[in-house]
Design a protein around this motif. Sequence first.
Motif, PDB file in Angstrom:
ATOM      1  N   LEU A  44      41.654   1.904  85.247  1.00  0.00           N
ATOM      2  CA  LEU A  44      42.156   3.133  84.625  1.00  0.00           C
ATOM      3  C   LEU A  44      40.956   4.005  84.327  1.00  0.00           C
ATOM      4  O   LEU A  44      40.008   3.579  83.648  1.00  0.00           O
ATOM      5  CB  LEU A  44      42.930   2.792  83.356  1.00  0.00           C
ATOM      6  CG  LEU A  44      44.056   1.763  83.568  1.00  0.00           C
ATOM      7  CD1 LEU A  44      44.620   1.292  82.220  1.00  0.00           C
ATOM      8  CD2 LEU A  44      45.148   2.341  84.428  1.00  0.00           C
ATOM      9  N   ASP A  45      40.989   5.210  84.831  1.00  0.00           N
ATOM     10  CA  ASP A  45      39.781   6.033  84.777  1.00  0.00           C
ATOM     11  C   ASP A  45      40.148   7.508  84.733  1.00  0.00           C
ATOM     12  O   ASP A  45      41.319   7.879  84.795  1.00  0.00           O
ATOM     13  CB  ASP A  45      38.910   5.747  85.996  1.00  0.00           C
ATOM     14  CG  ASP A  45      37.445   6.081  85.767  1.00  0.00           C
ATOM     15  OD1 ASP A  45      37.131   6.690  84.724  1.00  0.00           O
ATOM     16  OD2 ASP A  45      36.622   5.745  86.649  1.00  0.00           O
ATOM     17  N   SER A  46      39.104   8.328  84.657  1.00  0.00           N
ATOM     18  CA  SER A  46      39.274   9.775  84.711  1.00  0.00           C
ATOM     19  C   SER A  46      39.063  10.243  86.144  1.00  0.00           C
ATOM     20  O   SER A  46      38.124   9.797  86.821  1.00  0.00           O
ATOM     21  CB  SER A  46      38.269  10.466  83.787  1.00  0.00           C
ATOM     22  OG  SER A  46      38.255  11.860  84.030  1.00  0.00           O
ATOM     23  N   ALA A  47      39.928  11.114  86.616  1.00  0.00           N
ATOM     24  CA  ALA A  47      39.805  11.616  87.979  1.00  0.00           C
ATOM     25  C   ALA A  47      38.515  12.393  88.171  1.00  0.00           C
ATOM     26  O   ALA A  47      38.006  12.508  89.287  1.00  0.00           O
ATOM     27  CB  ALA A  47      40.996  12.499  88.318  1.00  0.00           C
ATOM     28  N   LYS A  48      37.960  12.925  87.101  1.00  0.00           N
ATOM     29  CA  LYS A  48      36.738  13.711  87.172  1.00  0.00           C
ATOM     30  C   LYS A  48      35.485  12.866  87.012  1.00  0.00           C
ATOM     31  O   LYS A  48      34.383  13.329  87.292  1.00  0.00           O
ATOM     32  CB  LYS A  48      36.754  14.809  86.114  1.00  0.00           C
ATOM     33  CG  LYS A  48      37.874  15.835  86.304  1.00  0.00           C
ATOM     34  CD  LYS A  48      37.825  16.893  85.217  1.00  0.00           C
ATOM     35  CE  LYS A  48      38.942  17.923  85.382  1.00  0.00           C
ATOM     36  NZ  LYS A  48      38.893  18.963  84.314  1.00  0.00           N
ATOM     37  N   GLY A  63      32.023   6.041  86.367  1.00  0.00           N
ATOM     38  CA  GLY A  63      32.803   4.919  85.861  1.00  0.00           C
ATOM     39  C   GLY A  63      32.614   4.621  84.395  1.00  0.00           C
ATOM     40  O   GLY A  63      33.048   3.571  83.913  1.00  0.00           O
ATOM     41  N   THR A  64      31.987   5.525  83.663  1.00  0.00           N
ATOM     42  CA  THR A  64      31.743   5.261  82.242  1.00  0.00           C
ATOM     43  C   THR A  64      33.035   5.252  81.433  1.00  0.00           C
ATOM     44  O   THR A  64      33.110   4.605  80.379  1.00  0.00           O
ATOM     45  CB  THR A  64      30.786   6.323  81.666  1.00  0.00           C
ATOM     46  OG1 THR A  64      31.313   7.637  81.933  1.00  0.00           O
ATOM     47  CG2 THR A  64      29.406   6.200  82.308  1.00  0.00           C
ATOM     48  N   ALA A  65      34.067   5.940  81.948  1.00  0.00           N
ATOM     49  CA  ALA A  65      35.337   5.975  81.219  1.00  0.00           C
ATOM     50  C   ALA A  65      36.331   4.940  81.735  1.00  0.00           C
ATOM     51  O   ALA A  65      37.474   4.903  81.283  1.00  0.00           O
ATOM     52  CB  ALA A  65      35.945   7.374  81.340  1.00  0.00           C
ATOM     53  N   ALA A  66      35.903   4.070  82.640  1.00  0.00           N
ATOM     54  CA  ALA A  66      36.812   3.108  83.262  1.00  0.00           C
ATOM     55  C   ALA A  66      37.260   2.046  82.267  1.00  0.00           C
ATOM     56  O   ALA A  66      36.476   1.552  81.447  1.00  0.00           O
ATOM     57  CB  ALA A  66      36.133   2.450  84.451  1.00  0.00           C
ATOM     58  N   VAL A  67      38.534   1.717  82.350  1.00  0.00           N
ATOM     59  CA  VAL A  67      39.119   0.673  81.514  1.00  0.00           C
ATOM     60  C   VAL A  67      39.787  -0.347  82.430  1.00  0.00           C
ATOM     61  O   VAL A  67      40.603   0.020  83.282  1.00  0.00           O
ATOM     62  CB  VAL A  67      40.154   1.252  80.535  1.00  0.00           C
ATOM     63  CG1 VAL A  67      40.783   0.136  79.708  1.00  0.00           C
ATOM     64  CG2 VAL A  67      39.519   2.306  79.625  1.00  0.00           C
ATOM     65  N   ASP A  98      43.526   3.574  89.561  1.00  0.00           N
ATOM     66  CA  ASP A  98      43.015   3.181  90.872  1.00  0.00           C
ATOM     67  C   ASP A  98      43.529   1.778  91.195  1.00  0.00           C
ATOM     68  O   ASP A  98      43.378   0.854  90.393  1.00  0.00           O
ATOM     69  CB  ASP A  98      41.489   3.190  90.886  1.00  0.00           C
ATOM     70  CG  ASP A  98      40.919   4.542  90.479  1.00  0.00           C
ATOM     71  OD1 ASP A  98      41.600   5.560  90.734  1.00  0.00           O
ATOM     72  OD2 ASP A  98      39.807   4.576  89.921  1.00  0.00           O
ATOM     73  N   VAL A  99      44.106   1.627  92.388  1.00  0.00           N
ATOM     74  CA  VAL A  99      44.710   0.348  92.783  1.00  0.00           C
ATOM     75  C   VAL A  99      44.154  -0.096  94.128  1.00  0.00           C
ATOM     76  O   VAL A  99      44.206   0.644  95.118  1.00  0.00           O
ATOM     77  CB  VAL A  99      46.249   0.469  92.879  1.00  0.00           C
ATOM     78  CG1 VAL A  99      46.860  -0.859  93.327  1.00  0.00           C
ATOM     79  CG2 VAL A  99      46.837   0.908  91.550  1.00  0.00           C
TER      80      VAL A  99
END
Length: 252
Positions: free
Chosen positions: A145-149, A153-157, A202-203
Amino acid sequence: MSMKSTLPSAAVLLVGALALTACQSDSTGAASAPSSPSASTSAVAPSVSPSKSGSQSAPAATSASATTPPATGAGTTKAAPKPAPAKDPGAASDPDGYAFRHPCGIGQLSVQVTRRAGAPTQRVIAVRNTGPLSCGLSYYPLVVLDSAKAQDGTAAVHPLVPDGLGGPPAYPVYAGHTAYAVVDLDPSGATTGTATGVDEMDVLPDAGHMPAAQTLDFPLGKGTSVLKPKLGLYRDTVADAVASMRTADMLP
């Protein structure tokens, strides 16, 4: 008879006899005379020409027979046709075993992400095998789970997954069947303390066999709440996938 008349007659007979004898002698000589040796040799001898090695080449008749194509026989060699590749007998008799030996390729899958009815924080990942044979997936998809922008990858969960996995090394998906996995973005339903900026999921259907470049992106929409998400294993039904998701307790 007088002498005058007799002598001329005898003279005439003598001259005629001599002329006849000469004619017979000329005719006999012309008929019996042999032909010249050179003319006879050139008429019957075959025409030959010297080869580069200095020996004479074969007569024309021999050369003609040598260039006649030989009849097809035991000496003719033909390439054997390549046998058709044998099909894996397990494809029909043992689809599970075939799937364990043949991971799914991204080209034979159809992947969809939908919101689960009655559960606004849950997303259903449906992976359908559109190929003619069964294939294998990993236990669960790789979900980020992330930000499209975001590019770093710092915001990835990463959601939690079930522990204690065992059994076969893949999840079999038969031809024309669908495997389901469910992710709950915010199992607690909290509205505070959620991750910020997350608007994309993202999958990668099978992280064990597929490169990261085949990851598929699905928008979640702005304002989506994400807090301690959970992801279940692949299952045959959405209900079973939900039950598996609720047991998730560890990071992948």
